[in-house]
Design a protein around this motif. Structure first.
Motif, PDB file in Angstrom:
ATOM      1  N   GLU A   1       0.833  -1.207   0.000  1.00  0.00           N
ATOM      2  CA  GLU A   1       0.000   0.000   0.000  1.00  0.00           C
ATOM      3  C   GLU A   1       0.866   1.255   0.000  1.00  0.00           C
ATOM      4  O   GLU A   1       0.592   2.208  -0.735  1.00  0.00           O
ATOM      5  CB  GLU A   1      -0.930   0.008   1.216  1.00  0.00           C
ATOM      6  N   LYS A   2       1.896   1.275   0.823  1.00  0.00           N
ATOM      7  CA  LYS A   2       2.785   2.439   0.906  1.00  0.00           C
ATOM      8  C   LYS A   2       3.537   2.644  -0.410  1.00  0.00           C
ATOM      9  O   LYS A   2       3.694   3.765  -0.872  1.00  0.00           O
ATOM     10  CB  LYS A   2       3.767   2.275   2.069  1.00  0.00           C
ATOM     11  N   LEU A   3       3.989   1.556  -1.011  1.00  0.00           N
ATOM     12  CA  LEU A   3       4.689   1.654  -2.294  1.00  0.00           C
ATOM     13  C   LEU A   3       3.786   2.240  -3.370  1.00  0.00           C
ATOM     14  O   LEU A   3       4.243   3.012  -4.221  1.00  0.00           O
ATOM     15  CB  LEU A   3       5.190   0.284  -2.745  1.00  0.00           C
ATOM     16  N   ASN A   4       2.505   1.879  -3.341  1.00  0.00           N
ATOM     17  CA  ASN A   4       1.564   2.337  -4.369  1.00  0.00           C
ATOM     18  C   ASN A   4       1.145   3.794  -4.219  1.00  0.00           C
ATOM     19  O   ASN A   4       0.575   4.357  -5.147  1.00  0.00           O
ATOM     20  CB  ASN A   4       0.334   1.436  -4.396  1.00  0.00           C
ATOM     21  N   ILE A   5       1.426   4.389  -3.078  1.00  0.00           N
ATOM     22  CA  ILE A   5       1.056   5.796  -2.884  1.00  0.00           C
ATOM     23  C   ILE A   5       1.965   6.714  -3.678  1.00  0.00           C
ATOM     24  O   ILE A   5       1.500   7.629  -4.368  1.00  0.00           O
ATOM     25  CB  ILE A   5       1.082   6.173  -1.387  1.00  0.00           C
ATOM     26  N   LYS A   6       3.281   6.496  -3.611  1.00  0.00           N
ATOM     27  CA  LYS A   6       4.222   7.421  -4.215  1.00  0.00           C
ATOM     28  C   LYS A   6       5.263   6.741  -5.090  1.00  0.00           C
ATOM     29  O   LYS A   6       5.417   7.078  -6.257  1.00  0.00           O
ATOM     30  CB  LYS A   6       4.924   8.223  -3.107  1.00  0.00           C
ATOM     31  N   LEU A   7       5.967   5.787  -4.545  1.00  0.00           N
ATOM     32  CA  LEU A   7       7.146   5.245  -5.213  1.00  0.00           C
ATOM     33  C   LEU A   7       6.819   4.533  -6.524  1.00  0.00           C
ATOM     34  O   LEU A   7       7.417   4.839  -7.569  1.00  0.00           O
ATOM     35  CB  LEU A   7       7.901   4.309  -4.269  1.00  0.00           C
ATOM     36  N   LEU A   8       5.911   3.599  -6.518  1.00  0.00           N
ATOM     37  CA  LEU A   8       5.615   2.846  -7.739  1.00  0.00           C
ATOM     38  C   LEU A   8       5.027   3.718  -8.851  1.00  0.00           C
ATOM     39  O   LEU A   8       5.432   3.568 -10.013  1.00  0.00           O
ATOM     40  CB  LEU A   8       4.713   1.647  -7.428  1.00  0.00           C
ATOM     41  N   PRO A   9       4.107   4.656  -8.553  1.00  0.00           N
ATOM     42  CA  PRO A   9       3.639   5.538  -9.628  1.00  0.00           C
ATOM     43  C   PRO A   9       4.773   6.384 -10.238  1.00  0.00           C
ATOM     44  O   PRO A   9       4.820   6.582 -11.452  1.00  0.00           O
ATOM     45  CB  PRO A   9       2.597   6.427  -8.958  1.00  0.00           C
ATOM     46  N   GLU A  10       5.694   6.847  -9.400  1.00  0.00           N
ATOM     47  CA  GLU A  10       6.817   7.628  -9.921  1.00  0.00           C
ATOM     48  C   GLU A  10       7.735   6.775 -10.790  1.00  0.00           C
ATOM     49  O   GLU A  10       8.207   7.218 -11.834  1.00  0.00           O
ATOM     50  CB  GLU A  10       7.611   8.250  -8.773  1.00  0.00           C
ATOM     51  N   LEU A  11       7.995   5.542 -10.370  1.00  0.00           N
ATOM     52  CA  LEU A  11       8.838   4.660 -11.160  1.00  0.00           C
ATOM     53  C   LEU A  11       8.188   4.314 -12.497  1.00  0.00           C
ATOM     54  O   LEU A  11       8.864   4.241 -13.525  1.00  0.00           O
ATOM     55  CB  LEU A  11       9.159   3.380 -10.376  1.00  0.00           C
ATOM     56  N   LYS A  12       6.888   4.112 -12.485  1.00  0.00           N
ATOM     57  CA  LYS A  12       6.166   3.811 -13.728  1.00  0.00           C
ATOM     58  C   LYS A  12       6.257   4.991 -14.686  1.00  0.00           C
ATOM     59  O   LYS A  12       6.541   4.830 -15.874  1.00  0.00           O
ATOM     60  CB  LYS A  12       4.696   3.480 -13.423  1.00  0.00           C
ATOM     61  N   SER A  13       6.038   6.185 -14.174  1.00  0.00           N
ATOM     62  CA  SER A  13       6.129   7.379 -15.000  1.00  0.00           C
ATOM     63  C   SER A  13       7.553   7.565 -15.518  1.00  0.00           C
ATOM     64  O   SER A  13       7.762   7.880 -16.689  1.00  0.00           O
ATOM     65  CB  SER A  13       5.694   8.591 -14.179  1.00  0.00           C
ATOM     66  N   GLY A  14       8.531   7.348 -14.654  1.00  0.00           N
ATOM     67  CA  GLY A  14       9.928   7.455 -15.069  1.00  0.00           C
ATOM     68  C   GLY A  14      10.286   6.451 -16.146  1.00  0.00           C
ATOM     69  O   GLY A  14      11.049   6.759 -17.071  1.00  0.00           O
ATOM     70  N   ALA A  15       9.749   5.248 -16.056  1.00  0.00           N
ATOM     71  CA  ALA A  15      10.017   4.227 -17.070  1.00  0.00           C
ATOM     72  C   ALA A  15       9.464   4.653 -18.432  1.00  0.00           C
ATOM     73  O   ALA A  15      10.126   4.491 -19.462  1.00  0.00           O
ATOM     74  CB  ALA A  15       9.428   2.885 -16.643  1.00  0.00           C
ATOM     75  N   LEU A  16       8.260   5.210 -18.427  1.00  0.00           N
ATOM     76  CA  LEU A  16       7.685   5.692 -19.685  1.00  0.00           C
ATOM     77  C   LEU A  16       8.503   6.845 -20.260  1.00  0.00           C
ATOM     78  O   LEU A  16       8.784   6.879 -21.454  1.00  0.00           O
ATOM     79  CB  LEU A  16       6.235   6.140 -19.475  1.00  0.00           C
ATOM     80  N   LEU A  17       8.898   7.769 -19.402  1.00  0.00           N
ATOM     81  CA  LEU A  17       9.690   8.900 -19.873  1.00  0.00           C
ATOM     82  C   LEU A  17      11.071   8.465 -20.353  1.00  0.00           C
ATOM     83  O   LEU A  17      11.589   9.019 -21.329  1.00  0.00           O
ATOM     84  CB  LEU A  17       9.832   9.941 -18.767  1.00  0.00           C
TER      85      LEU A  17
END
Length: 122
Positions: free
Chosen positions: A53-69
């Protein structure tokens, strides 16, 4: 989690996709594990759930966005070249702010960028 072992940082694949920096995400994910264990009163299943749950709040969304970028920036294509020629300093300022911790990694920027490109092309 397996055998009461939580993966954090690089071992969990949390290196930043654009810069490959990993210390800040290792520290953050370690903090999340510690909080999850404390909040769960040592219940391993609950700790695992809280960690995710904690990972899904900030870290995982940022990593997903970074991967796309990173796919966009690391492939040589005319659209990328045009955007960097026109807005390169703007992107640079954003990345410096992110790396200094002055602003969060924009989790919706990749989607906005894809939509803008589609609007311009079509």
């Amino acid at each position: 989690m397996k055998n009461n072992v939580f993966l954090i940082g690089d071992s969990a694949g949390f290196a930043e996709p654009i810069t490959a920096e990993g210390i800040s995400n290792a520290i953050l994910s370690g903090k999340y594990v510690a909080e999850a264990i404390i909040e769960s009163n040592l219940d391993s299943k609950l700790a695992e759930q809280r960690y995710v749950e904690k990972l899904n709040i900030k870290l995982l969304p940022e990593l997903k966005s970074g991967a796309l970028l990173s796919k966009f920036f690391y492939h040589n294509n005319p659209v990328r070249n045009y955007l960097l020629d026109k807005y390169g300093q703007y992107f640079n300022n954003i990345m410096v702010d992110i790396l200094h911790g002055d602003r969060p990694f924009p989790t919706d920027v990749a989607e906005k960028l894809k939509n803008r490109i589609k609007e311009k092309i079509f």
